[in-house]
Design a protein around this motif. Sequence first.
Motif, PDB file in Angstrom:
ATOM      1  N   ASN A 273       0.835  -1.205   0.000  1.00 27.64           N
ATOM      2  CA  ASN A 273       0.000   0.000   0.000  1.00 27.64           C
ATOM      3  C   ASN A 273       0.872   1.260   0.000  1.00 27.64           C
ATOM      4  O   ASN A 273       0.666   2.204   0.773  1.00 27.64           O
ATOM      5  N   ARG A 274       1.857   1.278  -0.919  1.00 29.00           N
ATOM      6  CA  ARG A 274       2.877   2.335  -0.868  1.00 29.00           C
ATOM      7  C   ARG A 274       3.230   2.848  -2.263  1.00 29.00           C
ATOM      8  O   ARG A 274       3.323   2.071  -3.214  1.00 29.00           O
ATOM      9  N   ILE A 275       3.427   4.151  -2.345  1.00 26.34           N
ATOM     10  CA  ILE A 275       3.986   4.782  -3.540  1.00 26.34           C
ATOM     11  C   ILE A 275       5.318   5.400  -3.141  1.00 26.34           C
ATOM     12  O   ILE A 275       5.400   6.143  -2.168  1.00 26.34           O
ATOM     13  N   THR A 276       6.361   5.079  -3.891  1.00 23.12           N
ATOM     14  CA  THR A 276       7.691   5.611  -3.592  1.00 23.12           C
ATOM     15  C   THR A 276       8.242   6.316  -4.814  1.00 23.12           C
ATOM     16  O   THR A 276       8.257   5.751  -5.917  1.00 23.12           O
ATOM     17  N   ASP A 277       8.712   7.541  -4.627  1.00 25.30           N
ATOM     18  CA  ASP A 277       9.370   8.279  -5.702  1.00 25.30           C
ATOM     19  C   ASP A 277      10.875   8.080  -5.558  1.00 25.30           C
ATOM     20  O   ASP A 277      11.452   8.366  -4.502  1.00 25.30           O
ATOM     21  N   HIS A 278      11.518   7.571  -6.611  1.00 22.96           N
ATOM     22  CA  HIS A 278      12.924   7.187  -6.519  1.00 22.96           C
ATOM     23  C   HIS A 278      13.870   8.370  -6.592  1.00 22.96           C
ATOM     24  O   HIS A 278      15.049   8.239  -6.253  1.00 22.96           O
ATOM     25  N   ARG A 279      13.398   9.529  -7.021  1.00 25.34           N
ATOM     26  CA  ARG A 279      14.274  10.691  -7.129  1.00 25.34           C
ATOM     27  C   ARG A 279      14.488  11.361  -5.781  1.00 25.34           C
ATOM     28  O   ARG A 279      15.585  11.786  -5.460  1.00 25.34           O
ATOM     29  N   THR A 280      13.420  11.441  -4.996  1.00 27.97           N
ATOM     30  CA  THR A 280      13.520  12.135  -3.711  1.00 27.97           C
ATOM     31  C   THR A 280      13.456  11.178  -2.527  1.00 27.97           C
ATOM     32  O   THR A 280      13.570  11.627  -1.381  1.00 27.97           O
TER      33      THR A 280
END
Length: 314
Positions: A273-280
Amino acid sequence: MTESHPYSEQIRNLEAKIAETQVLALDPDFAELAQTELAALNSQKAALDAAAEQYVTSQQHEEVGVEPTKGPCIIEIRQGAGGDEAKIWANDILRMYLRFCETQKLAVTYIDDMVVKIRGSVKLGETVYSAYEVFQLECGVHRVQRVPETESQGRIHTSTASVAVLPEVAASAVTIRDEDIEWQFMRSSGAGGQSVNKTSSAVRLTHKPSGIAVTARQEKKQEQNRKIAMELLRSQLWEIEEEKRLKEIGDARSAIGRAQRAEKIRTYNFPQNRITDHRTKQSWHNLSGMLEGNILDMLTELREEYYSTEPQSE
């Protein structure tokens, strides 16, 4: 409005009708009918006034050379690796953006399959940003990890969709020679109704020097689709030139990426249940709610973190 624009005559005619109807409304026998007519006329005039204001503003922007990044944007979404699930995922991403546009009162125009133009502005934090500024960090590869509905064994699949975000570019900003363009015209298919499908209104153009090909098919008139196709081409050529310029001066943001369409920027992990942005390296939860368009907080926090990160030189 005193400025000259294509809607002047229509507005003057409506103003005359409104004045006549106001007089008619004073007659008790016609008052109710006149009030109904007045409401409709005033609604039409408000729409024309808004269109006229937008036209005048766009003309002024072209004259003073307003940055393309301060205006509307074009979003194009394409399925990546993952077969049918990737196609579903690409549609899920588009739906997420469209639901967000609904809640934020952004205007959406359909250009082609999985290609839309977005106009308007949104307040992120304490600042109001243009459509392009709101979505520009969405450009790149979006990866999903989930169990597809068609998966009988309950295995988690990984699929991708790529998002391209382009600014609307003024005709004066990019030089395109007529002899470099090859046009093709065809009948539209899919949405649009029989009137669209009966004529060769759909447009496909190829820019021979770059090999870029774009299609526009949503409008009923060929001329409108020609205009849209040229807008798409200008935006893509502008993006190419912008990339060249940044490489020449050195990409100061290379440490965290520039959200280019080939760069994997984000993972949507359903089991967690997670969204992760790899840039920040930021993460958000409530994934299902965010896919319903509740991404204002994510866009705000992402922008704040992205632009607060100190650029690093290699």
